[in-house]
Design a protein around this motif. Structure first.
Motif, PDB file in Angstrom:
ATOM      1  N   SER A 289      -4.798  16.119  16.796  1.00 39.01           N
ATOM      2  CA  SER A 289      -5.954  16.189  15.899  1.00 39.01           C
ATOM      3  C   SER A 289      -5.913  15.067  14.888  1.00 39.01           C
ATOM      4  N   ASP A 290      -7.071  14.822  14.267  1.00 40.38           N
ATOM      5  CA  ASP A 290      -7.119  13.782  13.247  1.00 40.38           C
ATOM      6  C   ASP A 290      -6.153  14.080  12.118  1.00 40.38           C
ATOM      7  N   ASP A 291      -6.017  15.370  11.762  1.00 43.81           N
ATOM      8  CA  ASP A 291      -5.118  15.728  10.665  1.00 43.81           C
ATOM      9  C   ASP A 291      -3.678  15.347  10.980  1.00 43.81           C
ATOM     10  N   GLN A 292      -3.313  15.436  12.247  1.00 43.87           N
ATOM     11  CA  GLN A 292      -1.941  15.141  12.639  1.00 43.87           C
ATOM     12  C   GLN A 292      -1.684  13.642  12.724  1.00 43.87           C
ATOM     13  N   THR A 293      -2.762  12.850  12.902  1.00 43.51           N
ATOM     14  CA  THR A 293      -2.557  11.425  13.087  1.00 43.51           C
ATOM     15  C   THR A 293      -2.736  10.616  11.808  1.00 43.51           C
ATOM     16  N   VAL A 294      -3.118  11.249  10.712  1.00 46.08           N
ATOM     17  CA  VAL A 294      -3.316  10.524   9.462  1.00 46.08           C
ATOM     18  C   VAL A 294      -1.981   9.956   8.978  1.00 46.08           C
ATOM     19  N   MET A 295      -1.968   8.648   8.729  1.00 45.04           N
ATOM     20  CA  MET A 295      -0.761   8.003   8.229  1.00 45.04           C
ATOM     21  C   MET A 295      -0.812   7.944   6.714  1.00 45.04           C
ATOM     22  N   PRO A 296       0.337   8.049   6.065  1.00 45.31           N
ATOM     23  CA  PRO A 296       0.334   7.931   4.608  1.00 45.31           C
ATOM     24  C   PRO A 296      -0.087   6.534   4.181  1.00 45.31           C
ATOM     25  N   ARG A 297      -0.759   6.450   3.068  1.00 47.89           N
ATOM     26  CA  ARG A 297      -1.170   5.160   2.529  1.00 47.89           C
ATOM     27  C   ARG A 297       0.054   4.339   2.114  1.00 47.89           C
ATOM     28  N   ALA A 298      -0.080   3.021   2.248  1.00 46.23           N
ATOM     29  CA  ALA A 298       0.983   2.132   1.786  1.00 46.23           C
ATOM     30  C   ALA A 298       1.070   2.175   0.259  1.00 46.23           C
ATOM     31  N   LEU A 299       2.227   1.844  -0.240  1.00 49.25           N
ATOM     32  CA  LEU A 299       2.440   1.674  -1.671  1.00 49.25           C
ATOM     33  C   LEU A 299       2.644   0.193  -1.953  1.00 49.25           C
ATOM     34  N   LEU A 300       2.388  -0.224  -3.178  1.00 47.59           N
ATOM     35  CA  LEU A 300       2.581  -1.619  -3.543  1.00 47.59           C
ATOM     36  C   LEU A 300       3.919  -1.794  -4.257  1.00 47.59           C
ATOM     37  N   VAL A 301       4.627  -2.861  -3.859  1.00 47.91           N
ATOM     38  CA  VAL A 301       5.955  -3.146  -4.412  1.00 47.91           C
ATOM     39  C   VAL A 301       5.962  -4.610  -4.864  1.00 47.91           C
ATOM     40  N   PRO A 302       6.448  -4.912  -6.071  1.00 47.78           N
ATOM     41  CA  PRO A 302       6.486  -6.311  -6.510  1.00 47.78           C
ATOM     42  C   PRO A 302       7.588  -7.114  -5.819  1.00 47.78           C
ATOM     43  N   VAL A 303       7.221  -8.285  -5.325  1.00 51.63           N
ATOM     44  CA  VAL A 303       8.170  -9.221  -4.727  1.00 51.63           C
ATOM     45  C   VAL A 303       7.856 -10.602  -5.296  1.00 51.63           C
ATOM     46  N   LYS A 304       8.798 -11.192  -6.001  1.00 50.54           N
ATOM     47  CA  LYS A 304       8.593 -12.505  -6.616  1.00 50.54           C
ATOM     48  C   LYS A 304       7.313 -12.538  -7.449  1.00 50.54           C
ATOM     49  N   GLY A 305       7.038 -11.447  -8.127  1.00 56.35           N
ATOM     50  CA  GLY A 305       5.887 -11.371  -9.005  1.00 56.35           C
ATOM     51  C   GLY A 305       4.580 -11.063  -8.313  1.00 56.35           C
ATOM     52  N   ILE A 306       4.618 -10.815  -6.998  1.00 57.85           N
ATOM     53  CA  ILE A 306       3.415 -10.525  -6.215  1.00 57.85           C
ATOM     54  C   ILE A 306       3.532  -9.129  -5.624  1.00 57.85           C
TER      55      ILE A 306
END
Length: 297
Positions: A2-19
């Protein structure tokens, strides 16, 4: 499933070299940074949603004498490798893909110039940068972030545009991104393209790319490439339109990966007050450079 089972978690943002980078990309950044290209490799760079997919398809067609069938040999993400890509969206990471390919390879990146592996400059790889005016980029990036788990939650347009202005989105600040490549374009022989120029006169820009790559193709082939890379043709091309990406990653029922491809769509999203605020911020950040962006044709 089902769609509920296939939903992937959203990415998070992580700083790398100020970006800020999506967490799955940040995790493997050291390996990306250490990548050493072959001198014959070609790099296509852009801030997200600025025309890099369009440029990729043009380059692939130029390298294959405008042969449409050859350029349908595989999805565009297999033909042109996103350097920093991970297995979140593909079967293999970008680095693993590159190990299996023989040079010359066409490599794409959304990284700002100071984060691009040093080998691209040291080996004098042909580099193409495509830039799009800030307002249209912001609108297109907003819709992209709405439809993909590759990005964090965006919130409403009003908060997204504030994040865009302050560099609080993936791949950093648009203003710094374009300035970084613009200021180094002559020193590093970077072909700097404008999305608006490509819309206005696609044949001229295809010819500029051809010359930058030291290629020489007939007028007939150039005409064919221009026709094959119109927005409509690419939107209908399953090897380009990202319809092959699973719905749990790109939910194109929310927004198409190739949405409008227009210059000036920002007018449908910015209020006069927000446009004035954006313009004031833009002037402050871009006052030291004279990059001839156009927000309408």
């Amino acid at each position: 499933m089902s769609d509920d089972q296939t939903v992937m978690p959203r990415a998070l943002l992580v700083p790398v070299k100020g970006i800020l980078l999506p967490d799955h990309i940040a995790k493997g950044f050291d390996a990306v940074s250490a990548f050493c290209p072959h001198p014959s490799d070609i790099l296509i760079a852009a801030y997200p949603k600025s025309g890099s997919t369009w440029t990729q398809e043009i380059v692939d067609l130029l390298l294959h004498d405008g042969d449409a069938e050859i350029c349908r040999r595989a999805p565009i993400i297999e033909r042109t490798v996103l350097l920093e890509s991970t297995t979140r969206i593909r079967r293999r990471s970008g680095l693993d893909q590159l190990k299996e390919m023989d040079p010359p390879r066409v490599i794409k990146t959304h990284l700002p110039l100071h984060m691009v592996p040093a080998g691209f400059g040291e080996n004098k790889c042909k580099t193409i940068y495509v830039a799009r005016n800030a307002k249209d980029t912001a609108v297109s990036f907003y819709y992209f972030c709405q439809m993909t788990t590759f990005s964090p939650e965006t919130g409403p347009w009003e908060s997204f545009i504030q994040k865009f202005m302050h560099g609080e989105l993936a791949w950093g600040n648009w203003h710094d991104h374009v300035k970084g490549y613009w200021e180094e374009r002559e020193k590093r022989d970077i072909l700097f393209l404008f999305y608006e120029d490509m819309k206005e006169n696609p044949r001229r820009e295809v010819e500029r790319i051809m010359k930058h790559l030291d290629l020489s193709l007939s007028d007939e082939v150039i005409s064919r490439i221009v026709e094959l890379t119109t927005f409509k043709k690419m939107k209908d091309n399953p090897m380009v339109n990202q319809s092959f990406v699973p719905k749990e990653i790109y939910n194109q029922s929310i927004s198409k990966f190739m949405r409008k491809g227009e210059v000036g769509d920002w007018k449908n999203h910015f209020t006069p007050e927000k446009a004035a605020e954006f313009d004031e911020d833009y002037e402050k950040k871009m006052k030291q450079v004279n990059i001839p962006f156009r927000t309408q044709l």
